[in-house]
Design a protein around this motif. Sequence first.
Motif, PDB file in Angstrom:
ATOM      1  N   VAL A 130       0.825  -1.211   0.000  1.00 35.81           N
ATOM      2  CA  VAL A 130       0.000   0.000   0.000  1.00 35.81           C
ATOM      3  C   VAL A 130       0.857   1.257   0.000  1.00 35.81           C
ATOM      4  N   SER A 131       1.841   1.305   0.861  1.00 31.27           N
ATOM      5  CA  SER A 131       2.681   2.493   1.005  1.00 31.27           C
ATOM      6  C   SER A 131       4.138   2.129   0.796  1.00 31.27           C
TER       7      SER A 131
ATOM      8  N   THR B 198      -6.193   1.411  -9.120  1.00 34.48           N
ATOM      9  CA  THR B 198      -6.707   1.515  -7.761  1.00 34.48           C
ATOM     10  C   THR B 198      -8.159   1.972  -7.708  1.00 34.48           C
ATOM     11  N   TYR B 199      -8.454   3.103  -8.346  1.00 32.96           N
ATOM     12  CA  TYR B 199      -9.753   3.752  -8.124  1.00 32.96           C
ATOM     13  C   TYR B 199     -10.642   3.721  -9.369  1.00 32.96           C
TER      14      TYR B 199
ATOM     15  N   LYS C  52      -3.478   5.299  -6.325  1.00 35.90           N
ATOM     16  CA  LYS C  52      -2.836   5.856  -5.137  1.00 35.90           C
ATOM     17  C   LYS C  52      -1.389   6.128  -5.511  1.00 35.90           C
TER      18      LYS C  52
ATOM     19  N   ASP D 236       1.457   5.986  -4.118  1.00 37.09           N
ATOM     20  CA  ASP D 236       2.453   4.969  -3.766  1.00 37.09           C
ATOM     21  C   ASP D 236       2.384   3.752  -4.678  1.00 37.09           C
ATOM     22  N   LEU D 237       1.240   3.559  -5.355  1.00 37.70           N
ATOM     23  CA  LEU D 237       1.048   2.360  -6.167  1.00 37.70           C
ATOM     24  C   LEU D 237       1.269   2.606  -7.653  1.00 37.70           C
TER      25      LEU D 237
ATOM     26  N   GLY E  76      -2.415  -5.391  -2.663  1.00 35.43           N
ATOM     27  CA  GLY E  76      -2.146  -4.087  -2.070  1.00 35.43           C
ATOM     28  C   GLY E  76      -3.242  -3.083  -2.368  1.00 35.43           C
ATOM     29  N   GLY E  77      -3.713  -3.084  -3.612  1.00 31.65           N
ATOM     30  CA  GLY E  77      -4.790  -2.178  -3.973  1.00 31.65           C
ATOM     31  C   GLY E  77      -6.073  -2.481  -3.230  1.00 31.65           C
TER      32      GLY E  77
ATOM     33  N   GLU F 129      -5.873  -1.131   0.254  1.00 26.80           N
ATOM     34  CA  GLU F 129      -6.056   0.323   0.216  1.00 26.80           C
ATOM     35  C   GLU F 129      -7.533   0.691   0.049  1.00 26.80           C
TER      36      GLU F 129
ATOM     37  N   ALA G  70      -6.016  -1.453   5.875  1.00 30.64           N
ATOM     38  CA  ALA G  70      -4.631  -1.221   6.298  1.00 30.64           C
ATOM     39  C   ALA G  70      -4.450  -1.401   7.807  1.00 30.64           C
TER      40      ALA G  70
END
Length: 512
Positions: free
Chosen positions: A99-100, A418-419, A425, A427-428, A499-500, A503, A508
């Motif tokens: 995630v980060s 991600t979105y 995001k 970081d991704l 990871g996505g 998030e 998290a």
Amino acid sequence: MTTGTRTYQDAIVSLNTLQSNAAALEALRNQPKTTDTSLSESVEFLRRIGYQQSDLNRLNVIHITGTKGKGSACAFTDSILRHAVPSWTVGLYTSPHLVSVRERIRINGVPLSEEEFTKYFYEVWDRLEENPPAPYEPRMPMYFRYMTLVAFHTFFSLKVDATILEVGIGGLNDITNIVPEPIATGVTSLGIDHVGVLGHTLGEIARHKGGIYKEGVPAFTVAQPVEGLEVLRGMAKERKASEFSVLQPIEALRSIKLGLPGIHQLSNATMAVSLCHTFLKRKAPPTIEIADEPTSLSPAFIAGLENARWPGRCQQVVDPVREKIRWFLDGAHTNESLRCCVDWYVSPDVGLRAMTRPKRVLIFNCTKGRSGSEFLGTILEHISQQLRLYGSQQLQDAEGTLPHGAFFDHVIFCANVTYANGSFKGDLTSTILKDEADQLATQKEIAAAWASLVPGFPASNIHVLPSIEHAVKVVRDLETKVDGGDVDVLVTGSLHLVGGTIEVAGLAEVAL
């Protein structure tokens, strides 16, 4: 969070201007099989931020590579050292992040804070800007190399007592391999699924992995296929390792509930125990008693093994907002690792734990160039094997044993975007190749493969979606329609997908 006027978000934007890991891997696939100049360039980058290569020996490094299990072995190693010598400061550097990006650099098991990351990130950035490169040398390193420099600088700044370094790609030419004299080196499983992925034979892969062996340093490996093992043995001899040990699983580990589940973790735990035993024999304070043999597990070693955590690998968490949803997260991305994932998930303690059958959802994706159809076939075949092994009442219908294809009620194939608005995001962003994010061709192919492999599966329950946010919405909409029942969601095929999901689903706090 700020450092002066520069924020963590500024650092992420700066980092993403560098070549991404995904792009680097793509370039590696296409380049000739020759020794490159990356190590000499890495040493030069290190000099430009104020360190000599010999300084790296002060970090007291355990260096780990492999094609399977290296991250888990690092997690076990980190946990054991922290439990064995609680007064130590232990640094851990791994990749990729879930995630980060801060997850890649951990101190005593905890990722750097946003303030810490921003501070060390820009100290490295500014030093590179202030010390220009020689002619024809790059001004800035690529993404992974830069992150490794930040990790080294962080560990120097915090005066760590021990450092665990996970190799990024390969070993021989990886930037982590510029450490002249680590305390111990280890190679985890050379998964045969990786043969051919980079156009390399098993022997060539083993040669790259064995490139982390060093003169005068103990060299370890777990049991390997014959070709790989002989190459590793030859590399240890060629590079004048002080010893070469082929590790067999430590039997005492079978009676321990390892913090990382799965029978395949015995090998990784064995590697960690052996590396830590060697390290502590040399570096432990005189007040710490170390057993003569690594097979004699002390209470501290056992506690370290039991408390090891590695997010996104055979991990289950209850949704913190929707308590009827349970997420099962595993970033498996090869046939071998997917079989291990199914072994874990389709078992009485995990996916078959309930007396009443939950609704089950599979969220799956794989990166371009990998065989989604083959991976799905592996998953389905292994589900069948597990159902035969554990055949219980909840697995049967009026016609008899439930077929493997009916194990899941819904399947979701989504891009790693991600979105829902098509954004990532920050970081991704670097983890996705642009052409994979631009269209759904791969996901459509996977969906067609599923429909072919599972005839009769309801077409309305096969979802091809453009983002992880879309996938999470389908799951939550399904949960609202389940009358008092549970929803189990297996997310696998890609660490970036896992990871996505963490998030977007807001996991998290419970997953990382």
